[in-house]
Write a protein that holds these residues in place. Structure first.
Motif, PDB file in Angstrom:
ATOM      1  N   UNK A   5       6.611   4.485 -59.402  1.00 39.24           N
ATOM      2  CA  UNK A   5       5.981   3.954 -58.192  1.00 39.24           C
ATOM      3  C   UNK A   5       4.542   4.430 -58.062  1.00 39.24           C
ATOM      4  N   UNK A   6       4.162   5.370 -58.915  1.00 40.85           N
ATOM      5  CA  UNK A   6       2.770   5.824 -58.906  1.00 40.85           C
ATOM      6  C   UNK A   6       2.245   5.796 -60.339  1.00 40.85           C
ATOM      7  N   UNK A  35      -1.129  13.659 -54.129  1.00 46.17           N
ATOM      8  CA  UNK A  35       0.260  13.433 -53.702  1.00 46.17           C
ATOM      9  C   UNK A  35       0.393  12.061 -53.044  1.00 46.17           C
ATOM     10  N   UNK A  36       1.439  11.332 -53.400  1.00 48.60           N
ATOM     11  CA  UNK A  36       1.733   9.985 -52.879  1.00 48.60           C
ATOM     12  C   UNK A  36       0.735   8.939 -53.367  1.00 48.60           C
ATOM     13  N   UNK A  39       0.593  10.359 -59.890  1.00 46.76           N
ATOM     14  CA  UNK A  39       1.313  11.508 -60.432  1.00 46.76           C
ATOM     15  C   UNK A  39       0.452  12.214 -61.470  1.00 46.76           C
ATOM     16  N   UNK A 235      -2.002   5.579 -50.163  1.00 48.75           N
ATOM     17  CA  UNK A 235      -0.672   6.101 -50.413  1.00 48.75           C
ATOM     18  C   UNK A 235       0.257   4.952 -50.804  1.00 48.75           C
ATOM     19  N   UNK A 237       3.576   4.724 -50.381  1.00 50.44           N
ATOM     20  CA  UNK A 237       4.397   4.421 -49.208  1.00 50.44           C
ATOM     21  C   UNK A 237       3.576   4.743 -47.968  1.00 50.44           C
ATOM     22  N   UNK A 238       3.723   3.938 -46.917  1.00 49.68           N
ATOM     23  CA  UNK A 238       2.807   4.080 -45.770  1.00 49.68           C
ATOM     24  C   UNK A 238       2.914   5.438 -45.088  1.00 49.68           C
ATOM     25  N   UNK A 239       1.790   5.951 -44.592  1.00 52.62           N
ATOM     26  CA  UNK A 239       1.822   7.168 -43.772  1.00 52.62           C
ATOM     27  C   UNK A 239       2.745   6.948 -42.573  1.00 52.62           C
ATOM     28  N   UNK A 240       3.426   7.990 -42.162  1.00 48.07           N
ATOM     29  CA  UNK A 240       4.469   7.807 -41.147  1.00 48.07           C
ATOM     30  C   UNK A 240       3.914   7.265 -39.840  1.00 48.07           C
ATOM     31  N   UNK A 252       7.928  -1.224 -47.507  1.00 45.89           N
ATOM     32  CA  UNK A 252       7.597  -1.713 -48.833  1.00 45.89           C
ATOM     33  C   UNK A 252       6.588  -0.808 -49.513  1.00 45.89           C
ATOM     34  N   UNK A 253       6.888  -0.460 -50.735  1.00 47.31           N
ATOM     35  CA  UNK A 253       5.933   0.334 -51.503  1.00 47.31           C
ATOM     36  C   UNK A 253       4.724  -0.523 -51.819  1.00 47.31           C
TER      37      UNK A 253
END
Lengths: 260, 260
Positions: A5-6, A35-36, A39, A235, A237-240, A252-253
């Motif tokens: 995913x990264x 991070x996020x 990698x 990122x 995946x979205x920031x919370x 969604x990634x």
């Protein structure tokens, strides 16, 4: 199985790369800020010279026409950091003659940059890193204290010539060079003994040494490949705080930073 | 493209996982000792609770019947570390009721352990991690100092109940639990204020806090999955001193630790 995913930053080199997972090491610092986003793939191989590195390099890459290629992380940034072992003085088995060192580094680059190469990867940005200067006072003392004592295996001037060669290669191919050799020597006030503030054994970097390398690397990324600076990569995946809490899922990634 | 030459340790959780790339953090320490053996894949997502984690979990895995599966890293070890955000008190959008937290954690596990699951992975060993205790004195002061001030969003007892729930889940499913909650509380002499030695803000671990979690994790691996202890996994590429210097290449990768 871990799906990709990264994309990745591939660090290829010797013990100075492998050991950079240490606290405040280059890999650790990169992994923290990316991070996020990307990698960090550390393929440092302690003790290896460019010859042995070349002999395994293709095994850590995938041919670009492989059927499964879209499921593997693209290498967005590749650092090549050899020379510290090549510069061992004969008859060390780690010694690689300077001309051979040059051709090895050029071949590592060619594997990535030549369209006819099975491992051609135009999306991969390359940064060459020069080996650090050797503090022969510190290194000599460390080797002499071993049981049985070991003779000094590297000289200040020899490693310098390997570092200069990396600089020449980068210049001739228009590839950015992270000149750790000069950065550390400058920071030590051109005093070999004063290099001890950046290394514990005269050869490997400590946190202060890696800090200089890391800052240079981020500066080099900013200058040459700004799209790969961590501030410019979203990122996956979205920031919370951006999540629609009333109706969150599926999140969604945003898989992968955009190609450039 | 980066070919998979090492299997992985997948760390899945919230900011306490994401931030563990910091110096002396859990991911950093694992990456250092598992260098050249297993890659550490940090999928910590700051701010996420188990609900949002569940909503992205399958995206970071690959279906076991995918055609490209042999080219992806097997997850040899999976840590699940949620609860710190689930335990936020209502009306925080991060709050997840305890019963829902339990079913989310159980579903994350089921995705890996159920033969009929598309993501079934019998080679993956799972370790549950309890959320750390909250130091409400420290956390409260940190939130009160913000502009504008924020009310305390977690209580000591609530987080404790989420930690206990993780323990119950592990016990009922016979999955090892790394009980960070109790380890830190014990180390603080059962004095909530004394937890400040393990955290900077009352919620996230500092190096000393991660050190305790890391030592527990290595102990847990040694006890339950000794084949995955770093001492029992060979380097993928041979150590340099084992290379036949007269005729080194090609250095064959010993790809992957043996399945168990």
């Amino acid at each position: 199985m871990s799906e990709t995913v990264q994309d990745g930053i591939l660090l290829f080199g010797d013990s100075i790369t492998q050991g950079s997972w240490q606290p405040n090491g280059l890999a650790q610092k990169l992994a923290y800020v990316y991070a996020r986003k990307l990698d960090v793939i550390n393929r440092g191989l302690s003790g290896y010279n460019s010859e042995w590195g070349l002999s395994v390099f293709k095994q850590i890459l995938s041919p670009h026409n492989a059927s499964y290629i879209s499921h593997l992380p693209k290498i967005r940034l590749l650092t090549l950091w050899f020379g510290a072992n090549d510069a061992c003085i004969p008859p060390s088995p780690q010694h690689v003659p300077l001309s051979r060192f040059e051709s090895n580094i050029r071949e590592l680059i060619t594997i990535i940059t030549t369209p006819s190469s099975a491992y051609y990867s135009p999306v991969t940005k390359i940064i060459l890193i020069t080996p650090p200067p050797v503090n022969t006072y510190q290194r000599g003392a460390e080797l002499a204290a071993r049981d049985p004592p070991v003779a000094l295996d590297r000289t200040f001037e020899t490693t310098k010539s390997y570092a200069e060669k990396v600089g020449e290669i980068g210049k001739s191919l228009n590839i950015p060079v992270l000149d750790v050799w000069n950065a550390l020597y400058d920071a030590a006030g051109h005093d070999e003994k004063a290099l001890s503030q950046f290394m514990d054994d005269g050869l490997h970097l400590n946190g202060e040494g890696y800090e200089i390398a890391y800052n240079l690397l981020i500066e080099t990324i900013k200058t040459h490949f700004s799209q790969l600076h961590y501030d410019n990569i979203p990122m996956v995946f979205p920031p919370w705080a951006e999540i629609d809490w009333a109706n969150p899922g599926p999140l969604t990634a945003r898989k992968f930073a955009p190609d450039t």
